[in-house]
Design an enzyme around this catalytic site. Structure first.
Site, PDB file in Angstrom:
ATOM      1  N   LYS A  22       0.828  -1.215   0.000  1.00  0.00           N
ATOM      2  CA  LYS A  22       0.000   0.000   0.000  1.00  0.00           C
ATOM      3  C   LYS A  22       0.859   1.261   0.000  1.00  0.00           C
ATOM      4  O   LYS A  22       0.648   2.181  -0.792  1.00  0.00           O
ATOM      5  CB  LYS A  22      -0.911  -0.018   1.222  1.00  0.00           C
ATOM      6  CG  LYS A  22      -1.587   1.310   1.547  1.00  0.00           C
ATOM      7  CD  LYS A  22      -2.366   1.198   2.846  1.00  0.00           C
ATOM      8  CE  LYS A  22      -2.989   2.532   3.235  1.00  0.00           C
ATOM      9  NZ  LYS A  22      -2.097   3.402   4.005  1.00  0.00           N
ATOM     10  N   ARG A  97      -4.781  10.671   3.250  1.00  0.00           N
ATOM     11  CA  ARG A  97      -3.498  11.269   3.609  1.00  0.00           C
ATOM     12  C   ARG A  97      -2.481  11.139   2.472  1.00  0.00           C
ATOM     13  O   ARG A  97      -1.658  12.029   2.252  1.00  0.00           O
ATOM     14  CB  ARG A  97      -2.951  10.617   4.883  1.00  0.00           C
ATOM     15  CG  ARG A  97      -1.667  11.295   5.333  1.00  0.00           C
ATOM     16  CD  ARG A  97      -1.201  10.889   6.714  1.00  0.00           C
ATOM     17  NE  ARG A  97       0.026  11.590   7.027  1.00  0.00           N
ATOM     18  CZ  ARG A  97       0.107  12.828   7.468  1.00  0.00           C
ATOM     19  NH1 ARG A  97      -0.989  13.523   7.658  1.00  0.00           N
ATOM     20  NH2 ARG A  97       1.272  13.397   7.733  1.00  0.00           N
ATOM     21  N   ASP A 121      -5.478   7.832   9.108  1.00  0.00           N
ATOM     22  CA  ASP A 121      -5.693   7.248  10.431  1.00  0.00           C
ATOM     23  C   ASP A 121      -5.617   8.298  11.525  1.00  0.00           C
ATOM     24  O   ASP A 121      -4.795   9.209  11.486  1.00  0.00           O
ATOM     25  CB  ASP A 121      -4.624   6.189  10.721  1.00  0.00           C
ATOM     26  CG  ASP A 121      -4.867   4.915   9.940  1.00  0.00           C
ATOM     27  OD1 ASP A 121      -6.039   4.612   9.693  1.00  0.00           O
ATOM     28  OD2 ASP A 121      -3.895   4.235   9.590  1.00  0.00           O
ATOM     29  N   ASP A 320       4.075   0.299  11.766  1.00  0.00           N
ATOM     30  CA  ASP A 320       2.801  -0.272  11.314  1.00  0.00           C
ATOM     31  C   ASP A 320       2.560  -1.689  11.822  1.00  0.00           C
ATOM     32  O   ASP A 320       1.436  -2.188  11.725  1.00  0.00           O
ATOM     33  CB  ASP A 320       2.735  -0.258   9.781  1.00  0.00           C
ATOM     34  CG  ASP A 320       2.411   1.120   9.227  1.00  0.00           C
ATOM     35  OD1 ASP A 320       1.958   1.970  10.005  1.00  0.00           O
ATOM     36  OD2 ASP A 320       2.610   1.338   8.028  1.00  0.00           O
TER      37      ASP A 320
END
Length: 437
Positions: A22, A97, A121, A320
């Site tokens: 991603k 974002r 997020d 992450d």
């Protein structure tokens, strides 16, 4: 809003192929704006955040053709810059974002770039200073409309290469500055540059388009500006965060799984950290095999003190995956301190794990101590809401291992980062159902 209904306690088994990364996809798709020629990108993940960015590029005038399920061609030869000042762009750009990374290439090629304050997020303060300070260093003028939360950078005479020291090794900031600098006059050096595999991939792609970037893989990049860039074909790496998620699922459900084509050389500390938690990972060619384990024991440091798992810029451990490591530790044998340095709200989902019976002490917004159950006490099913992408998949992992049936609401957060997750989980034996409200 859709939800997942998950019947926990079932073992998984089989083979999973990870989706494209991603974070890399968001960067390299923005890079197509740097050339009027056709760019083909393969292994693009079919997820909400990436699809939103592709939609924004389409509205901007990029010609987009879907060549195969995960392959697209892009041609930015007729860009509609008026879209950047429209109400539609302010709405579309603010929901993602990753849209911040269109600014660098637009500034480089067209002399101006605009962006509404981007979303993403809710994991804490995520400032944009590194991006805009980089553009200003290259000669752009910055403006900000406080009423509309709208940022802009412009140059009438073109960008000029310079030496810069970034105030933080921001991944998206480094990507944006690289894309601005490749068409600047003269040479740019970027010190304290992020050097994640995503940045390496972006740099390799740009070099294949005719850019002159050296120092790739280090934190000191040198960019010799060129007049123009051409087209290319690029393949996105497998998603290291998704790979870590599958490792966590295998461990928590005590299952045997094979993860295909993981690009081991680009995983950095990820295998080492899971091994420190006691999880066996076997390298089979470019695959990871996780054998079935009845238990896994956290390794203490050599002096006997409690293990700390903390995030750090690459080649340190990626932030992450800290949420996933935290969940996996709830059923380990032993104790671990999780230290989330970068984002002050990312650990707030632990209250849901405590409701499920996990032994987690939230020391402060950045640190949590996990005392593992060693599978002597199973987590209990519950109803919960996904607050962000990584917490969402972590709660899903917890639910897969829990006793009973759990409900996870707000699963759009999971869909933002994980492609077709329920079908892929079902293919390896998970009992999961999507419920549309």
């Amino acid at each position: 809003m859709a939800s997942f209904k998950i019947e926990g306690g079932h073992k998984l088994n089989g083979t999973i192929t990870p989706q494209g990364a991603k974070n890399e996809a968001l960067q390299v798709i923005c890079a197509v704006l740097l050339t009027p020629e056709k760019v083909i990108i393969n292994n693009i993940p079919d997820i909400i955040d990436v699809n939103k960015l592709i939609f924004i590029l389409g509205e901007l005038g990029v010609k987009i053709e879907k060549l195969a399920p995960n392959s697209y061609s892009f041609q930015a030869d007729e860009i509609n810059l008026k879209y950047l000042e429209s109400a539609e762009f302010k709405r579309d750009g603010s929901s993602l974002r990753g849209s911040i990374m269109i600014v660098g290439p637009l500034l480089a090629r067209f002399g101006k770039g605009y962006i509404p304050r981007p979303g993403g997020d809710k994991i804490g303060r995520r400032r944009l200073d590194t991006h805009f300070e980089g553009f200003i260093n290259l000669g752009a003028k910055f403006r900000y409309n406080k009423e509309e939360y709208f940022y802009g950078v412009e140059t009438e005479t073109g960008l000029v290469g310079t030496d810069m020291l970034l105030d933080e090794a921001s991944v998206t900031g480094t990507a944006n500055i690289i894309m601005a600098a490749v068409l600047a006059k003269g040479t740019t050096t970027i010190y304290n540059a992020a050097c994640e595999p995503y940045i390496q991939q972006l740099s390799k792609m740009l070099n294949s388009m005719g850019a002159k970037i050296s120092g790739v893989g280090s934190n000191l990049l040198t960019i010799e500006g060129v007049e123009s860039l051409g087209g290319c074909e690029h393949r996105i790496l497998p998603d290291m965060i998704e790979i870590g998620s599958w490792v966590g699922m295998a461990a928590m459900t005590r299952s045997a799984l094979t993860i295909k084509d993981v690009s081991w050389k680009d995983l950095g500390q990820i295998p080492n950290v899971f091994r420190k938690l006691g999880i066996k990972l076997e390298k089979k060619g470019d695959d990871i095999f996780i054998p079935e384990q009845d238990s896994y024991e956290i390794q203490n440091y050599i002096d006997g003190s409690v293990l700390t798992v903390a995030d750090a810029p690459w080649p340190g451990f990626t932030p992450d995956l800290l949420s996933i490591v935290l969940v996996v530790a709830t059923q380990a044998k032993g104790t671990v301190l999780i230290h989330q340095k970068m984002f002050e709200s990312r650990l707030f989902f632990v209250d849901k794990l405590i409701d499920m019976g996990a032994k987690v002490i939230l020391c402060d917004p950045h640190r949590a101590t996990v005392i593992g159950h060693n599978f002597e006490s199973q987590l209990k099913a519950t109803k919960m809401t996904s607050p962000d992408i990584r917490a969402g998949i972590s709660l899903l992992i917890a639910a897969l291992s829990a006793k009973g049936t759990s409900i996870i609401n707000n699963i759009e957060q999971i869909d933002r980062g994980y492609e077709n997750i329920e079908a892929r989980l079902k293919s390896i034996g998970a009992k999961i159902e999507r419920i549309e409200d």
